[in-house]
Design an enzyme around this catalytic site. Structure first.
Site, PDB file in Angstrom:
ATOM      1  N   CYS A  43       0.891  -1.130   0.048  1.00  0.00           N
ATOM      2  CA  CYS A  43       0.011   0.121  -0.008  1.00  0.00           C
ATOM      3  C   CYS A  43       0.940   1.208  -0.033  1.00  0.00           C
ATOM      4  O   CYS A  43       1.938   1.359   0.456  1.00  0.00           O
ATOM      5  CB  CYS A  43      -0.913   0.022   1.159  1.00  0.00           C
ATOM      6  SG  CYS A  43      -2.072   1.346   1.127  1.00  0.00           S
ATOM      7  N   ASP A  45       0.466   3.577   1.901  1.00  0.00           N
ATOM      8  CA  ASP A  45       0.323   4.166   3.131  1.00  0.00           C
ATOM      9  C   ASP A  45       1.623   4.486   3.574  1.00  0.00           C
ATOM     10  O   ASP A  45       2.458   3.755   3.451  1.00  0.00           O
ATOM     11  CB  ASP A  45      -0.468   3.168   4.068  1.00  0.00           C
ATOM     12  CG  ASP A  45      -1.056   4.020   5.219  1.00  0.00           C
ATOM     13  OD1 ASP A  45       0.116   4.504   5.978  1.00  0.00           O
ATOM     14  OD2 ASP A  45      -2.018   4.003   5.602  1.00  0.00           O
ATOM     15  N   ARG A  47       2.749   4.817   6.401  1.00  0.00           N
ATOM     16  CA  ARG A  47       3.099   4.142   7.813  1.00  0.00           C
ATOM     17  C   ARG A  47       3.706   3.015   7.239  1.00  0.00           C
ATOM     18  O   ARG A  47       4.014   1.971   8.306  1.00  0.00           O
ATOM     19  CB  ARG A  47       1.903   3.851   8.630  1.00  0.00           C
ATOM     20  CG  ARG A  47       1.479   5.465   9.106  1.00  0.00           C
ATOM     21  CD  ARG A  47       0.165   5.373   9.677  1.00  0.00           C
ATOM     22  NE  ARG A  47      -1.004   4.861   8.708  1.00  0.00           N
ATOM     23  CZ  ARG A  47      -2.439   4.528   8.801  1.00  0.00           C
ATOM     24  NH1 ARG A  47      -2.652   5.003  10.289  1.00  0.00           N
ATOM     25  NH2 ARG A  47      -3.254   3.907   8.147  1.00  0.00           N
ATOM     26  N   HIS A  99      -2.452  -3.983   4.799  1.00  0.00           N
ATOM     27  CA  HIS A  99      -2.340  -3.548   6.364  1.00  0.00           C
ATOM     28  C   HIS A  99      -3.568  -3.405   6.988  1.00  0.00           C
ATOM     29  O   HIS A  99      -4.414  -2.647   6.429  1.00  0.00           O
ATOM     30  CB  HIS A  99      -1.290  -2.242   6.301  1.00  0.00           C
ATOM     31  CG  HIS A  99      -1.760  -1.045   5.713  1.00  0.00           C
ATOM     32  ND1 HIS A  99      -2.072  -0.055   6.467  1.00  0.00           N
ATOM     33  CD2 HIS A  99      -1.999  -0.564   4.648  1.00  0.00           C
ATOM     34  CE1 HIS A  99      -2.667   0.839   5.851  1.00  0.00           C
ATOM     35  NE2 HIS A  99      -2.446   0.529   4.389  1.00  0.00           N
ATOM     36  N   CYS A 102      -6.259   0.236   6.796  1.00  0.00           N
ATOM     37  CA  CYS A 102      -6.118   0.565   5.303  1.00  0.00           C
ATOM     38  C   CYS A 102      -7.290   1.516   4.941  1.00  0.00           C
ATOM     39  O   CYS A 102      -8.535   1.144   4.891  1.00  0.00           O
ATOM     40  CB  CYS A 102      -5.828  -0.599   4.394  1.00  0.00           C
ATOM     41  SG  CYS A 102      -5.490   0.234   2.682  1.00  0.00           S
TER      42      CYS A 102
HETATM   43 CO    CO Z   1      -3.550   1.129   2.935  1.00  0.00          CO
END
Ligand code: CO
Length: 211
Positions: A43, A45, A47, A99, A102
């Site tokens: 992803c 993302d 993090r 994750h 998400c």
């Molecule tokens: Co995500």
């Protein structure tokens, strides 16, 4: 904002000197080329930084990231990365890593309209429809969300196996293992979903290509 931006360039210089201290040949070796054993599809993302969470060094992971770690067969970017990783770099493993928490998956659970991204999120909604019964049986929202994240990863691994790129490589005797993982943002740990595909017999017959 300005200081944040400048700090990044300072960080880079520090990173370079730290690496050269440990290994004066660090960048010379990397400049010679890459042969990573692993393709990571994760992803976007912020993090979930691919290399950091698995302790991988530069040169060890070929990385593709998008919203909700999707494997969409009309995505030329993903297909190009996959083709290069499989047919040129000859990676041994492809990991789809989702994750918990998400945002893309969360959006797919709602009926809200978000704009252009709705077209991307629709593919995640398809995963919900495939597993409608199981997901709707989970009445605690958090449990349903977590399971949706897991099922989405499993479906993306399947989508990888359906591609002519992966099936062709298997046909040619290339050893490529596909895996599905979920990263937990709350404790940093990765859960292996144990979806392991290493040949096209693991696919429903309708997807098996005569190559
Ligand atoms: Co995500």
């Amino acid at each position: 904002m300005e200081t944040f931006y400048k700090k990044l360039l300072e960080n880079n210089k520090e990173w370079v000197s730290k690496n050269l201290e440990k290994d004066p040949d660090f960048f010379n070796r990397l400049a010679d080329g890459q042969q990573p054993p692993l393709l990571w599809i994760g992803c976007a993302d912020s993090r979930v930084p691919a290399n950091e969470i698995i302790g991988a060094q530069p040169g060890e992971v070929f990385v593709h990231r998008n919203i909700a770690n999707m494997v969409i067969h009309t995505d030329m970017n993903m297909l190009s990365v996959l083709d290069y990783a499989v047919n040129v770099l000859k990676v041994k493993h492809v990991i789809v890593c989702g994750h918990y928490g998400c945002g893309g998956v969360a959006a797919a659970m709602t009926n809200k309209q978000f704009g252009l991204i709705d077209n991307w999120i629709r593919h995640i909604k398809d995963v919900y429809r495939f597993h409608n019964e199981e997901l709707n049986s989970l009445t605690v929202e958090k449990e349903r969300f977590d399971r949706f994240v897991e099922l989405n990863v499993i479906e993306q691994v399947l989508d990888l196996a359906k591609t002519s790129i992966i099936q062709g490589a298997w046909k040619n005797g290339q050893q490529i293992h596909l895996h599905g993982w979920v990263y937990d943002i709350k404790d940093g740990l990765i859960k292996d979903l144990d979806v392991t595909f290493k040949d096209n017999n693991s696919l429903s017959q309708v997807y098996q290509l005569d190559l």
